[in-house]
Design a protein around this motif. Sequence first.
Motif, PDB file in Angstrom:
ATOM      1  N   THR A   1       0.815  -1.208   0.000  1.00  0.00           N
ATOM      2  CA  THR A   1       0.000   0.000   0.000  1.00  0.00           C
ATOM      3  C   THR A   1       0.857   1.269   0.000  1.00  0.00           C
ATOM      4  O   THR A   1       2.050   1.242   0.335  1.00  0.00           O
ATOM      5  N   ASP A   2       0.231   2.392  -0.348  1.00  0.00           N
ATOM      6  CA  ASP A   2       0.887   3.692  -0.270  1.00  0.00           C
ATOM      7  C   ASP A   2       1.368   3.969   1.150  1.00  0.00           C
ATOM      8  O   ASP A   2       2.437   4.551   1.368  1.00  0.00           O
ATOM      9  N   TRP A   3       0.593   3.581   2.131  1.00  0.00           N
ATOM     10  CA  TRP A   3       0.939   3.794   3.543  1.00  0.00           C
ATOM     11  C   TRP A   3       2.260   3.112   3.881  1.00  0.00           C
ATOM     12  O   TRP A   3       3.143   3.690   4.535  1.00  0.00           O
ATOM     13  N   GLU A   4       2.438   1.879   3.417  1.00  0.00           N
ATOM     14  CA  GLU A   4       3.683   1.157   3.674  1.00  0.00           C
ATOM     15  C   GLU A   4       4.867   1.815   2.988  1.00  0.00           C
ATOM     16  O   GLU A   4       5.969   1.923   3.566  1.00  0.00           O
ATOM     17  N   LEU A   5       4.662   2.264   1.747  1.00  0.00           N
ATOM     18  CA  LEU A   5       5.748   2.917   1.023  1.00  0.00           C
ATOM     19  C   LEU A   5       6.182   4.205   1.715  1.00  0.00           C
ATOM     20  O   LEU A   5       7.391   4.482   1.859  1.00  0.00           O
ATOM     21  N   ARG A   6       5.209   5.015   2.152  1.00  0.00           N
ATOM     22  CA  ARG A   6       5.553   6.280   2.794  1.00  0.00           C
ATOM     23  C   ARG A   6       6.305   6.059   4.113  1.00  0.00           C
ATOM     24  O   ARG A   6       7.201   6.816   4.466  1.00  0.00           O
ATOM     25  N   ARG A   7       5.950   5.039   4.837  1.00  0.00           N
ATOM     26  CA  ARG A   7       6.579   4.778   6.129  1.00  0.00           C
ATOM     27  C   ARG A   7       7.942   4.092   6.003  1.00  0.00           C
ATOM     28  O   ARG A   7       8.832   4.295   6.852  1.00  0.00           O
ATOM     29  N   SER A   8       8.112   3.292   4.973  1.00  0.00           N
ATOM     30  CA  SER A   8       9.240   2.366   4.963  1.00  0.00           C
ATOM     31  C   SER A   8      10.287   2.611   3.887  1.00  0.00           C
ATOM     32  O   SER A   8      11.423   2.144   4.043  1.00  0.00           O
ATOM     33  N   PHE A   9       9.943   3.285   2.785  1.00  0.00           N
ATOM     34  CA  PHE A   9      10.866   3.376   1.649  1.00  0.00           C
ATOM     35  C   PHE A   9      12.225   3.947   2.062  1.00  0.00           C
ATOM     36  O   PHE A   9      13.277   3.400   1.772  1.00  0.00           O
TER      37      PHE A   9
END
Length: 453
Positions: free
Chosen positions: A442-450
């Motif tokens: 999800t976008d949420w995971e990308l924003r938190r983890s990238f």
Amino acid sequence: MTRRNARLLSADELVARIEADLIDTVIVAFTDMQGRLLGKRFHGRYFVDVVAKHGTEGCNYLLSVDVDMNTVEGYAMSSWEKGYGDMEFALDFDTIRVLKHLPKTAIIQCDLTWLDESPVIQSPRTILKAQVEKATQAGYVAKAGTELEFIVFDTTYEEAWSSNYRDLTPSNQYNVDYSILGTSRVEPLLRDIRNTMYAAGMDVECAKGECNFGQHEIGFLYDDVVATADNHSVYKTAAKEIAAQHGQALTFMAKYNEREGNSCHIHLSLRGLEDEIVFWRDGARTPLYDQFIAGVLTMMRDFTLLYAPNVNSYKRFADGSFAPTTVAWGLDNRSCAIRLVGKGAGARMENRVPGGDANPYLALAAMLGAGLYGIEHKLELEPELTGNAYTSDKPKVPNTLREARDAFTTSAAARQILGDEVVDHYTTMADVELKAFEASVTDWELRRSFERM
């Protein structure tokens, strides 16, 4: 036989319009598991010569696919092992409508049967009709109205897709709940939808603004439950088509963003077979009404899957959001899952759990089946909840699809009401949705983890 609505066509009237070249296209459609209209467009002449007499057919995988129309494993009725054979589209000649937003086009809705003419019991329309038959046998007619909310955007569906549905411009930039000015901004679209649906045989009440930016609702008069579900299905598809014609897009998804979600409040009541009032007598609710409410409350958690069928559905349930989190009932109390409104002939219950993504046939079947279960078992209605249901200690509506799926599939009462084949089929639908979501990034995971992980 009296037709449902004077603006619907009889079979003879449809043929006459085709012969006069007033109609040249006939859509034959059914509602699938996800609540979408699927079917075929026929040339008018071929419809008269062949389809009206002999019907048509479609692959049985249409009731066994995911949202992307991919075949998936796990469904008993349809698989590679069974060869993906056909279902018959059984035309319901009481549902012929003119769709004036499409040139010279009519639509007819249908049931699904196997080639031996036995019903496809997993079909949403068949599931609802089975509960209607139970009500008839018990001496009742069910009446319902659905209240669908949607959000309008000043962008096309193609542009929305290309932008991954992010940063879309809503048609209103502030809360327009009941605002005449706010609805005036969107009135060209709202008016077109209202008038098109009226011409299609629906009794339109009104349009009003809602709380989220660009959010609106168009209300329709109540009707018999199958007619209401039929109207609901046509309306959802037509509203999107009309929005596209205006260069706009609208969504019925339950929770588009972090503001208010799209609901589908359902109002339901019973009448006698001769239209007698059975929910109200001598200025008060009848014991039958209380038993019906008790049944719906008792089955609320077990049937939430049919009111909230998608992962996204559960993000709508938030305290103080006007979407319920508590399994309770109250008199004109919008914090409860069940709100009682009206008196006398207008006495009815409002189920506030369903979202805009609910399949109307399945949601109505769940409500009606649960209410009849309450009558059959003479369930006692718990005391009214007064005050704020969000802060009460009452049981909670399931807050994830998995929780709702587990309650549904393990419910002996759900299996008694709907049958094992139906419960197993829609459990698989939930499993498919969960598997797809759990495999996605999800976008949420990308924003938190990238960068930060």
